[in-house]
Design an enzyme around this catalytic site. Structure first.
Site, PDB file in Angstrom:
ATOM      1  N   ARG A  28      46.463 -37.590  22.641  1.00 15.69           N
ATOM      2  CA  ARG A  28      45.634 -38.539  23.388  1.00 15.69           C
ATOM      3  C   ARG A  28      44.247 -37.961  23.605  1.00 15.69           C
ATOM      4  O   ARG A  28      44.103 -36.771  23.901  1.00 15.69           O
ATOM      5  CB  ARG A  28      46.276 -38.823  24.744  1.00 15.69           C
ATOM      6  CG  ARG A  28      45.711 -40.049  25.437  1.00 15.69           C
ATOM      7  CD  ARG A  28      46.306 -40.223  26.813  1.00 15.69           C
ATOM      8  NE  ARG A  28      45.631 -39.390  27.795  1.00 15.69           N
ATOM      9  CZ  ARG A  28      46.072 -39.162  29.029  1.00 15.69           C
ATOM     10  NH1 ARG A  28      47.207 -39.691  29.430  1.00 15.69           N
ATOM     11  NH2 ARG A  28      45.381 -38.403  29.848  1.00 15.69           N
ATOM     12  N   HIS A  47      50.653 -45.829  36.255  1.00 17.26           N
ATOM     13  CA  HIS A  47      49.484 -45.024  36.648  1.00 17.26           C
ATOM     14  C   HIS A  47      48.273 -45.421  35.816  1.00 17.26           C
ATOM     15  O   HIS A  47      48.385 -46.038  34.756  1.00 17.26           O
ATOM     16  CB  HIS A  47      49.753 -43.524  36.443  1.00 17.26           C
ATOM     17  CG  HIS A  47      49.912 -43.137  35.005  1.00 17.26           C
ATOM     18  ND1 HIS A  47      51.041 -43.427  34.266  1.00 17.26           N
ATOM     19  CD2 HIS A  47      49.057 -42.513  34.153  1.00 17.26           C
ATOM     20  CE1 HIS A  47      50.885 -42.991  33.040  1.00 17.26           C
ATOM     21  NE2 HIS A  47      49.692 -42.441  32.932  1.00 17.26           N
TER      22      HIS A  47
HETATM   23  C1  SIN Z   1      50.120 -41.538  29.030  1.00 19.04           C
HETATM   24  O1  SIN Z   1      48.981 -41.479  28.603  1.00 19.04           O
HETATM   25  O2  SIN Z   1      50.366 -41.705  30.210  1.00 19.04           O
HETATM   26  C2  SIN Z   1      51.266 -41.488  28.033  1.00 19.04           C
HETATM   27  C3  SIN Z   1      51.542 -42.838  27.501  1.00 19.04           C
HETATM   28  C4  SIN Z   1      52.641 -42.837  26.498  1.00 19.04           C
HETATM   29  O3  SIN Z   1      53.134 -41.774  26.108  1.00 19.04           O
HETATM   30  O4  SIN Z   1      53.023 -43.914  26.058  1.00 19.04           O
END
Ligand code: SIN
Length: 260
Positions: free
Chosen positions: A251, A91
Site C-alpha cells: 500500500r 477505519h
Molecule cells: C488497509 O489499508 O487497512 C488494509 C486494507 C486491506 O487489506 O484490504
C-alpha cells in the site's frame, strides 16, 4: 458497484507513465466515486510510488513504517502464521495523524481463492442520511483520534508513542466541498465536550450508523488488482475470513491536509 460509492476503471495501465489528461480523469472519477477498482495491474514498487505521486506527496506510515528501500511502501500481508491482519475493523487510514492521508492505493498480487474482500463505506452517504437535528448537533463537535491502543496491543515490546490528534467529527471535503463524517471507528477514543458515557453512546451510534450496507461497496480481489480510495470521505474494513490462506501486497498513501 453501488450507487453511493465505487467504480471499476478499465483501459488504463497504471504501471506505465500517465498523461496529465488521464491523471485528471482518474482524479475526477475518484472525487465522484470515492473508491476506484482496477484489474490486472502488475505493479513493482517504483511504479506504485510513481502512481501515488501523480496525486500528491507520498505519506509515510506513522504506525508500522515502510519496507526496506521504500519507506512509503507498506507491506500488507497475512498467511498461516499471522496473528492479526491490518485493517480488520472500520477505519480511515492514519486518521490519528495531524494531516491524515488524502488517499491510499492498495495493490494485492496474491489473494486467497475465496474471501479477503475489502469493504468501503461512503461517509458522504452516512452524513447525508442523518436527520437535520442530528447534523446540527454533531456539526460543531470534534473527536480525538488515537492508535496507541491498537499498536501497543500488536507490538507490546516496541517503545514508541503513536500520534493522537483532534479532528472535526464532520469535515468539508477540500475538493468536492461536500460535508461528510470524518469517522474512524477504531481510532476515535473521545468526543470532546461530551461526558464519557455521552461520547461513547454517540460514537457507538455513529459506528452502527456507518455500517449500513446501503452506504457500502464490497470489493472481491483478484491477483494484481488495485483499490484506490479517497481516505477523507470513506472508511474501509479488511475481512479476514481466509485463514490459513495467503493474501499479500503493498500500500502507498498520498499525503492529505488537516481536516476542517
Ligand atoms: C488497509 O489499508 O487497512 C488494509 C486494507 C486491506 O487489506 O484490504
Amino acid at each position: 458497484m453501488t450507487k453511493p460509492i465505487g467504480a471499476v476503471v478499465s483501459g488504463v495501465a497504471l504501471n506505465e507513465p500517465l498523461s496529465n489528461k488521464v491523471v485528471d480523469e482518474l482524479h475526477s472519477a475518484l472525487m465522484e466515486h470515492q473508491v476506484l477498482f482496477f484489474r490486472n495491474q502488475p505493479m513493482d514498487h517504483e511504479s506504485h510510488e510513481r502512481l501515488g505521486r501523480y496525486f500528491g506527496e507520498l505519506a509515510g506510515h506513522s504506525g508500522v513504517g515502510g519496507i526496506e528501500g521504500h519507506p512509503n511502501v507498506v507491506k500488507i500481508h497475512a498467511d498461516a502464521d499471522s496473528k492479526f491482519v491490518a485493517g480488520e475493523d472500520w477505519h480511515m487510514d492514519l486518521s490519528e495523524d495531524p494531516e491524515p492521508p488524502m488517499g491510499s492505493i492498495l495493490y494485492l498480487h496474491t489473494v486467497p481463492p475465496v474471501g479477503g474482500d475489502t469493504l468501503f463505506a461512503s461517509m458522504y452517504a452516512a452524513y447525508d442520511a442523518l436527520s437535520p437535528a442530528m447534523k446540527a448537533f454533531i456539526d460543531p463537535l470534534t473527536a480525538v483520534h488515537d492508535s496507541n491502543h491498537i499498536y501497543r496491543e500488536l507490538f507490546p515490546d516496541v517503545d514508541k508513542k503513536y500520534p493522537t490528534n483532534t479532528h472535526p467529527l464532520v469535515r468539508t471535503h477540500p475538493v468536492t466541498k461536500r460535508k461528510c463524517l470524518f469517522f474512524s471507528k477504531s481510532k476515535i477514543i473521545r468526543i470532546n465536550g461530551l461526558t464519557k458515557p455521552e461520547g461513547e453512546a454517540l460514537r457507538d451510534f455513529l459506528a452502527h450508523h456507518c455500517e449500513n450496507p446501503n452506504f457500502q461497496v464490497r470489493f472481491r480481489w483478484e491477483p494484481h488488482s488495485i483499490a484506490f480510495w479517497d481516505n477523507r470521505c470513506t472508511q474501509h474494513f479488511a475481512t479476514w475470513d481466509y485463514f490459513p490462506e495467503t493474501r499479500s501486497g503493498y500500500r502507498v498513501s498520498v499525503a492529505g491536509d488537516k481536516p476542517y
